[in-house]
Design a protein around this motif. Structure first.
Motif, PDB file in Angstrom:
ATOM      1  N   PHE A 200       0.828  -1.210   0.000  1.00  0.00           N
ATOM      2  CA  PHE A 200       0.000   0.000   0.000  1.00  0.00           C
ATOM      3  C   PHE A 200       0.863   1.261   0.000  1.00  0.00           C
ATOM      4  O   PHE A 200       0.597   2.224  -0.732  1.00  0.00           O
ATOM      5  CB  PHE A 200      -0.916   0.001   1.231  1.00  0.00           C
ATOM      6  N   LEU A 201       1.912   1.246   0.818  1.00  0.00           N
ATOM      7  CA  LEU A 201       2.762   2.426   0.942  1.00  0.00           C
ATOM      8  C   LEU A 201       3.496   2.707  -0.368  1.00  0.00           C
ATOM      9  O   LEU A 201       3.643   3.878  -0.774  1.00  0.00           O
ATOM     10  CB  LEU A 201       3.761   2.219   2.085  1.00  0.00           C
ATOM     11  N   CYS A 202       3.985   1.654  -1.031  1.00  0.00           N
ATOM     12  CA  CYS A 202       4.647   1.841  -2.327  1.00  0.00           C
ATOM     13  C   CYS A 202       3.668   2.431  -3.353  1.00  0.00           C
ATOM     14  O   CYS A 202       4.028   3.344  -4.110  1.00  0.00           O
ATOM     15  CB  CYS A 202       5.199   0.507  -2.832  1.00  0.00           C
ATOM     16  N   TRP A 203       2.458   1.900  -3.378  1.00  0.00           N
ATOM     17  CA  TRP A 203       1.448   2.426  -4.299  1.00  0.00           C
ATOM     18  C   TRP A 203       1.177   3.894  -4.020  1.00  0.00           C
ATOM     19  O   TRP A 203       1.098   4.715  -4.939  1.00  0.00           O
ATOM     20  CB  TRP A 203       0.163   1.606  -4.145  1.00  0.00           C
ATOM     21  N   LEU A 204       1.057   4.245  -2.735  1.00  0.00           N
ATOM     22  CA  LEU A 204       0.723   5.615  -2.354  1.00  0.00           C
ATOM     23  C   LEU A 204       1.864   6.585  -2.662  1.00  0.00           C
ATOM     24  O   LEU A 204       1.665   7.625  -3.300  1.00  0.00           O
ATOM     25  CB  LEU A 204       0.378   5.662  -0.868  1.00  0.00           C
ATOM     26  N   LEU A 205       3.075   6.227  -2.227  1.00  0.00           N
ATOM     27  CA  LEU A 205       4.189   7.171  -2.313  1.00  0.00           C
ATOM     28  C   LEU A 205       4.833   7.213  -3.696  1.00  0.00           C
ATOM     29  O   LEU A 205       5.254   8.282  -4.159  1.00  0.00           O
ATOM     30  CB  LEU A 205       5.251   6.811  -1.266  1.00  0.00           C
ATOM     31  N   ILE A 206       4.916   6.049  -4.355  1.00  0.00           N
ATOM     32  CA  ILE A 206       5.595   6.013  -5.656  1.00  0.00           C
ATOM     33  C   ILE A 206       4.652   6.346  -6.808  1.00  0.00           C
ATOM     34  O   ILE A 206       4.984   7.161  -7.675  1.00  0.00           O
ATOM     35  CB  ILE A 206       6.255   4.630  -5.875  1.00  0.00           C
TER      36      ILE A 206
END
Length: 501
Positions: A200-206
């Motif tokens: 989720f964090l990769c999807w959000l930040l990247i």
């Protein structure tokens, strides 16, 4: 087959700590019991290994949405700089597999928390010692011939990833502490939650916030620290009764002996870890280097995924051996070795058969190049034997860690891999012009020799003496910790105020 003849070489000179095996039916009955114990540890450990391995892999997948240069930079840092740190920390943390496992088997549970804290001290100091690799990543990569732009950006990304280095230092001691008590389901849950959060964090930040390298670094650092936080909360909330009694000044005692065993563990495992990395470097010296490196990378990648499975077996047998030796049960320890080696070998045969059946197609998901696919196909026979050997070899390494043979196995690895395997691979691949097959043949020769030697050492060992050595080690290293206590209050009273929390 009469009586227990087929087990006599394995079970001689042992204490009557398990029933004597007198028939094949009894052997299979005891094997089922032992397999249940092994799989209870191995399955969650396999999931944990795959989940944590996937943190870096997921980051690279999302980085594929960035520029090619940024993807190359993240991949290079993840494989080379972070890979070096991961191997070193994982190796040094493995000293706890010996110490915590044997102490737990001897019911000296109170020693586990102090051992873990000693490992925290040593691995944190090691993290500081590794900082120059992160600070000077760019010139190091240039020295090894990396492209200038990739080296510069990978060096910048390495600075962002320093928090991950210290997360490794905290993580591995906690893992071994929990493994020794067979609390592997807790590790699996924590790693699974961290992986979901990381995706989720990769999807959000990247992808959404378009933060590029910074977003990838934030996601990866936070996810590793979530693993640490989850495991630490599980420990301090009382789920490891008697093993965690608070922070203690005892963590700063006996650091010299503890560091020596930690360094031996690191050398033993890093010699294996770096061996496969150097094979790819050797492939780059061949005539058709691009095809050779691609073919070698595909096989090494598949071999890495198989290794994640057998790391679970490595953890399981290490826990079983150290627990049984600590409990003074050498016959049970030897029987556990026999069962897990047979189980791992059967799984290895299944992998070997699968590769041979799919020899013409197993490279296709990784490449659209007919030349690379052909090179990989030509490796199928020798690669399948590699998978078979690599099913048994991690198990034997786990036995060595459980018994505390780290220095001995480090010397074996040095001789088999770097005196036999790599020179033979270079000679066959480059001098005799056998290409990738020659390099891989040299590599498998080193692994095969190591497996034969480890098998001889394992089944030629007097395990009764090993159990006595485990007892001696527990008494020697536990003397500064004090007698076993039932709860934190008693432990504080014993230490006369020396406990910090």
């Amino acid at each position: 087959m009469a009586g227990g003849d087929f087990l006599d070489p394995l079970l001689e000179n042992s204490e009557e700590d398990i029933e004597e095996i007198k028939s094949c039916s009894q052997f299979f009955k005891e094997s089922l019991k032992e397999n249940k114990k092994l799989w209870n540890i191995a399955l969650p450990a396999i999931f944990t290994s795959i989940a944590q391995y996937s943190l870096g892999a997921v980051t690279q997948v999302f980085a594929g949405q960035l520029t090619t240069l940024e993807l190359d930079a993240i991949s290079t840092e993840n494989m080379v700089i972070a890979g070096l740190a991961f191997g070193t920390m994982w190796g040094m943390g493995s000293a706890l597999e010996t110490l915590c496992g044997q102490a737990y088997g001897a019911k000296q549970v109170h020693m586990l928390g102090v051992y873990m804290q000693r490992s925290w001290v040593i691995l944190t100091l090691t993290a500081f010692a590794l900082l120059p690799i992160y600070f000077f990543a760019s010139p190091i990569l240039r020295f090894f011939g990396q492209d200038e732009e990739i080296a510069a950006l990978a060096g910048k990304f390495s600075l962002y990833m320093i928090p991950q280095l210290f997360a490794y230092a905290i993580n591995f001691p906690m893992q071994k502490f929990l493994q020794a008590q067979s609390k592997v389901m807790a590790m699996a849950w924590v790693s699974g939650v961290a992986l979901v959060f990381h995706i989720f964090l990769c999807w959000l930040l990247i992808l959404q916030f378009k933060l590029g390298l910074v977003g990838a670094a934030i996601a990866l650092n936070l996810s590793w620290w979530i693993v640490d936080l989850g495991q630490f909360l599980y420990i301090v909330m009382g789920y490891c009764h008697g093993a965690w009694t608070g922070f203690s000044w005892g963590a700063f005692r006996d650091l010299g002996a503890f560091a020596r065993l930690s360094i031996a563990s690191a050398i033993m495992l890093c010699l294996e870890f770096w061996y496969y990395m150097l094979l790819v470097v050797l492939a780059g010296t061949l005539k058709d280097a691009q095809v050779a490196v691609a073919a070698m990378s595909i096989c090494t990648n598949l071999n890495g995924w198989e290794l994640m499975i057998f790391i679970g077996f490595n953890a399981a047998i290490s826990v079983r051996i150290s627990n049984e030796l600590g409990a003074g049960r050498p016959r049970a320890a030897k029987f556990s070795i026999l069962v897990v080696v047979l189980t791992a070998a059967l799984i290895g045969v299944a992998f070997q058969t699968t590769i041979l059946i799919l020899r013409n197609v197993y490279a296709l998901p990784f490449t659209n190049s007919p030349e690379v696919a052909g090179a990989v196909s030509h490796l199928a026979l020798i690669f399948s034997f590699t998978l078979l050997l690599n099913s048994v070899q991690p198990v034997l390494t786990g036995v060595a860690v459980g018994a505390g043979w780290q220095w001995l196995i480090a010397y074996v690895n040095l001789g088999c891999y770097y005196i036999v395997g790599l020179p033979l691979g270079f000679f066959l691949g480059a001098n005799l012009d056998l290409g990738v097959e020659g390099i891989w043949a040299g590599m498998i020769s080193g692994v095969g020799l190591q497996t034969v030697i480890l098998t001889g050492i394992t089944f030629g060992t007097n395990w009764k003496k090993e159990a006595e050595a485990a007892t001696s080690r527990i008494k020697e290293w536990g003397g500064s910790v004090g007698p076993q206590v039932e709860n934190t209050k008693d432990f504080k009273s014993y230490n006369n105020g020396a406990v910090l929390a």
